[in-house]
Design a protein around this motif. Structure first.
Motif, PDB file in Angstrom:
ATOM      1  N   VAL A 181       0.839  -1.211   0.000  1.00  0.00           N
ATOM      2  CA  VAL A 181       0.000   0.000   0.000  1.00  0.00           C
ATOM      3  C   VAL A 181       0.863   1.245   0.000  1.00  0.00           C
ATOM      4  CG1 VAL A 181      -1.631   1.346   1.373  1.00  0.00           C
ATOM      5  CG2 VAL A 181      -1.987  -1.116   1.081  1.00  0.00           C
ATOM      6  N   MET A 182       1.896   1.262   0.830  1.00  0.00           N
ATOM      7  CA  MET A 182       2.768   2.445   0.892  1.00  0.00           C
ATOM      8  C   MET A 182       3.540   2.623  -0.414  1.00  0.00           C
ATOM      9  SD  MET A 182       4.264   2.654   4.774  1.00  0.00           S
ATOM     10  CE  MET A 182       5.036   1.041   4.733  1.00  0.00           C
ATOM     11  N   PHE A 183       4.011   1.515  -0.991  1.00  0.00           N
ATOM     12  CA  PHE A 183       4.736   1.602  -2.256  1.00  0.00           C
ATOM     13  C   PHE A 183       3.814   2.114  -3.352  1.00  0.00           C
ATOM     14  CE2 PHE A 183       7.692  -0.970  -5.307  1.00  0.00           C
ATOM     15  CZ  PHE A 183       8.235   0.228  -5.753  1.00  0.00           C
ATOM     16  N   PHE A 184       2.566   1.672  -3.342  1.00  0.00           N
ATOM     17  CA  PHE A 184       1.591   2.155  -4.318  1.00  0.00           C
ATOM     18  C   PHE A 184       1.376   3.661  -4.162  1.00  0.00           C
ATOM     19  CE2 PHE A 184      -2.782   3.081  -5.630  1.00  0.00           C
ATOM     20  CZ  PHE A 184      -2.783   2.581  -6.930  1.00  0.00           C
ATOM     21  N   MET A 185       1.257   4.126  -2.916  1.00  0.00           N
ATOM     22  CA  MET A 185       1.088   5.565  -2.668  1.00  0.00           C
ATOM     23  C   MET A 185       2.317   6.353  -3.105  1.00  0.00           C
ATOM     24  SD  MET A 185      -0.822   5.696   1.038  1.00  0.00           S
ATOM     25  CE  MET A 185      -0.922   7.494   0.956  1.00  0.00           C
ATOM     26  N   MET A 188       4.186   3.512  -7.249  1.00  0.00           N
ATOM     27  CA  MET A 188       4.658   2.233  -7.776  1.00  0.00           C
ATOM     28  C   MET A 188       4.370   2.115  -9.274  1.00  0.00           C
ATOM     29  SD  MET A 188       3.264  -1.609  -6.917  1.00  0.00           S
ATOM     30  CE  MET A 188       3.484  -1.490  -5.156  1.00  0.00           C
ATOM     31  N   PRO A 189       5.380   1.839 -10.100  1.00  0.00           N
ATOM     32  CA  PRO A 189       5.147   1.640 -11.538  1.00  0.00           C
ATOM     33  C   PRO A 189       4.280   0.402 -11.786  1.00  0.00           C
ATOM     34  CG  PRO A 189       7.478   2.004 -11.063  1.00  0.00           C
ATOM     35  CD  PRO A 189       6.800   1.767  -9.751  1.00  0.00           C
ATOM     36  N   TRP A 190       3.556   0.413 -12.898  1.00  0.00           N
ATOM     37  CA  TRP A 190       2.683  -0.712 -13.221  1.00  0.00           C
ATOM     38  C   TRP A 190       3.448  -2.012 -13.351  1.00  0.00           C
ATOM     39  CZ3 TRP A 190      -2.269  -1.175 -12.595  1.00  0.00           C
ATOM     40  CH2 TRP A 190      -3.078  -0.020 -12.563  1.00  0.00           C
ATOM     41  N   LEU A 191       4.682  -1.926 -13.834  1.00  0.00           N
ATOM     42  CA  LEU A 191       5.484  -3.142 -13.946  1.00  0.00           C
ATOM     43  C   LEU A 191       5.700  -3.783 -12.583  1.00  0.00           C
ATOM     44  CD1 LEU A 191       7.217  -5.104 -15.573  1.00  0.00           C
ATOM     45  CD2 LEU A 191       9.156  -3.516 -15.285  1.00  0.00           C
ATOM     46  N   TRP A 192       5.977  -2.933 -11.592  1.00  0.00           N
ATOM     47  CA  TRP A 192       6.188  -3.450 -10.246  1.00  0.00           C
ATOM     48  C   TRP A 192       4.903  -4.025  -9.667  1.00  0.00           C
ATOM     49  CZ3 TRP A 192      10.205  -5.088  -7.861  1.00  0.00           C
ATOM     50  CH2 TRP A 192      11.472  -4.562  -8.158  1.00  0.00           C
ATOM     51  N   GLY A 197       2.519  -8.621  -7.695  1.00  0.00           N
ATOM     52  CA  GLY A 197       1.313  -9.443  -7.663  1.00  0.00           C
ATOM     53  C   GLY A 197       1.624 -10.905  -7.935  1.00  0.00           C
ATOM     54  N   VAL A 198       2.486 -11.132  -8.919  1.00  0.00           N
ATOM     55  CA  VAL A 198       2.890 -12.507  -9.239  1.00  0.00           C
ATOM     56  C   VAL A 198       3.671 -13.123  -8.080  1.00  0.00           C
ATOM     57  CG1 VAL A 198       4.346 -13.905 -10.764  1.00  0.00           C
ATOM     58  CG2 VAL A 198       2.889 -12.103 -11.722  1.00  0.00           C
ATOM     59  N   LEU A 199       4.587 -12.349  -7.490  1.00  0.00           N
ATOM     60  CA  LEU A 199       5.364 -12.843  -6.354  1.00  0.00           C
ATOM     61  C   LEU A 199       4.466 -13.167  -5.164  1.00  0.00           C
ATOM     62  CD1 LEU A 199       8.505 -10.502  -6.451  1.00  0.00           C
ATOM     63  CD2 LEU A 199       8.382 -12.929  -7.060  1.00  0.00           C
ATOM     64  N   GLY A 200       3.467 -12.307  -4.943  1.00  0.00           N
ATOM     65  CA  GLY A 200       2.545 -12.558  -3.842  1.00  0.00           C
ATOM     66  C   GLY A 200       1.755 -13.837  -4.037  1.00  0.00           C
ATOM     67  N   ALA A 201       1.247 -14.035  -5.257  1.00  0.00           N
ATOM     68  CA  ALA A 201       0.516 -15.263  -5.558  1.00  0.00           C
ATOM     69  C   ALA A 201       1.420 -16.483  -5.431  1.00  0.00           C
ATOM     70  CB  ALA A 201      -0.069 -15.187  -6.965  1.00  0.00           C
ATOM     71  N   GLY A 202       2.667 -16.320  -5.892  1.00  0.00           N
ATOM     72  CA  GLY A 202       3.622 -17.423  -5.764  1.00  0.00           C
ATOM     73  C   GLY A 202       3.934 -17.735  -4.316  1.00  0.00           C
ATOM     74  N   GLY A 203       4.028 -16.688  -3.495  1.00  0.00           N
ATOM     75  CA  GLY A 203       4.286 -16.894  -2.072  1.00  0.00           C
ATOM     76  C   GLY A 203       3.163 -17.650  -1.389  1.00  0.00           C
TER      77      GLY A 203
END
Length: 384
Positions: A181-185, A188-192, A197-203
């Motif tokens: 949330v803080m990084f988004f505020m 955060m670039p769309w690539l990130w 998101g992929v890393l979170g799902a993988g985790g």
């Protein structure tokens, strides 16, 4: 009421502190004491303790927690940063120590004992982690050549690694979600966004594969099969309570659930005091989160914006997880309800966190005219 010309530290604090926040925090603390008297006697008697053992200790924890929250709220932003940095360093050291000398409970090492007092370092790590990451994001926004975002990512990896090693996947999700949330505020670039998101799902997939207890909880939640006794009882207690509850002391869920004074205190509230009180509790948490985000969006200082948002987000996520489990809307996860559940480390850590919110959300020097302080320079008021 103090005179508007009174410039003592307490008078200035009272005029600048967000009283709506303060009232909401005090309300939750008061509810925590009331619900402790309702939920804990049966638990204490079941393990051979005095009926009001946990209720008394709840008051014992709440008094210093209130004092700590008020004391922290007097700090300036730079002092909050310094405090958070010290807390972060100490917490990280204790998180490492927990892996070797920590007390093992149900296969996890999350507690370390000092002179008979148990401390959960991860509780104190959360506010410190949020503040330091907010500062790193803000420094990068102020001077792009400063690798603040990179350092924040490294810190996230370190914190996640220590939490997973315990293992404590609930706190891991809180830390990672709040950081996101803080990084988004912070832009955060769309690539990130896609990568994280992929890393979170993988985790999550890895956690399901590696940790049997995680897989078991998710499977039980999805299928309803297996040992779902506690979450079933928690949900049924709220349903049985109806709108106005069965009456104080008349509930049954606290007599059969081991953690009714901690993880399932919300279910006790629903059974004995009704859905009306549950709505009041949820409204207080929602008010704190929404007010914090509103203040953050209006804030011009990047550090304050990220920090206030991060602190109320982690506060809100923790409350949502606890209430969601009690209502069988989420897989079972042992997590306290801020300011209400029984627990010393949790009470003090949350008090520090919300004290930081009070400190950072105080009215700024440029609003001295609204505070009735004509002729007082911004530098003089800031120094106070």
């Amino acid at each position: 009421m103090s005179s508007r010309l009174d410039r003592s530290p307490v008078a200035v604090w009272w005029r600048t502190v967000d009283r709506w926040f303060l009232a909401a925090f005090l309300s939750l603390m008061g509810l925590g004491i009331v619900l402790s008297f309702a939920a804990s006697p049966a638990v204490a008697e079941r393990i051979g303790l005095d009926s009001f053992h946990f209720a008394t200790r709840q008051i014992f924890f709440t008094i210093p927690a209130l004092a700590v929250m008020i004391a922290v709220s007097f700090l300036q932003a730079r002092e909050v940063r310094r405090m958070a940095l010290i807390m972060l360093c100490i917490s990280l050291v204790l998180m490492v120590a927990v892996l070797y000398v920590g007390v093992e409970v149900k296969g996890a090492r999350r507690w370390v004992s000092f002179a008979g007092v148990s401390v959960q370092p991860s509780e104190f790590l959360k506010p410190a982690f949020v503040i330091v990451c907010a500062w790193l994001f803000a420094e990068h926004a102020r001077q792009p050549d400063i690798p603040g975002n990179l350092f924040a990512m490294i810190l996230l990896v370190l914190v996640v690694a220590l939490l997973v090693a315990q293992p404590d996947l609930g706190q891991t999700m809180l830390a990672a979600g709040t950081w996101g949330v803080m990084f988004f505020m912070a832009g955060m670039p769309w690539l990130w966004i896609i990568v994280l998101g992929v890393l979170g799902a993988g985790g999550l997939a890895a956690a399901y594969t590696i940790f049997p207890h995680v897989a078991g909880r998710i499977d039980r939640f999805l299928t309803g099969e297996g040992d779902t006794f506690q979450v079933d009882m928690g949900r049924d207690a709220v349903i049985n309570g109806g709108w106005f509850g069965v009456g104080p002391g008349e509930g049954t869920v606290k007599r059969v659930i081991p953690d009714s004074h901690a993880d399932f205190v919300f279910a006790v509230a629903g059974e004995e005091f009704g859905i009306v009180l549950c709505i009041v509790i949820m409204s207080l948490f929602a008010f704190i989160v929404l007010r914090g985000l509103s203040i953050a969006l209006k804030e011009h200082d990047d550090f304050t914006r990220y920090a206030v948002a991060g602190l109320v987000v982690v506060f809100g996520l923790q409350s949502v997880i606890n209430m969601g489990v009690n209502l069988q809307l989420m897989p079972a996860k042992g997590m306290t309800l801020p300011f209400i559940s029984y627990g010393g480390s949790s009470q003090i850590a949350i008090a520090i966190s919300m004290g930081m919110v009070l400190a950072l959300s105080r009215k700024k020097p440029e609003r001295r005219k609204q505070l009735g302080l004509p002729g007082v320079s911004e530098h003089a008021l800031a120094a106070e």
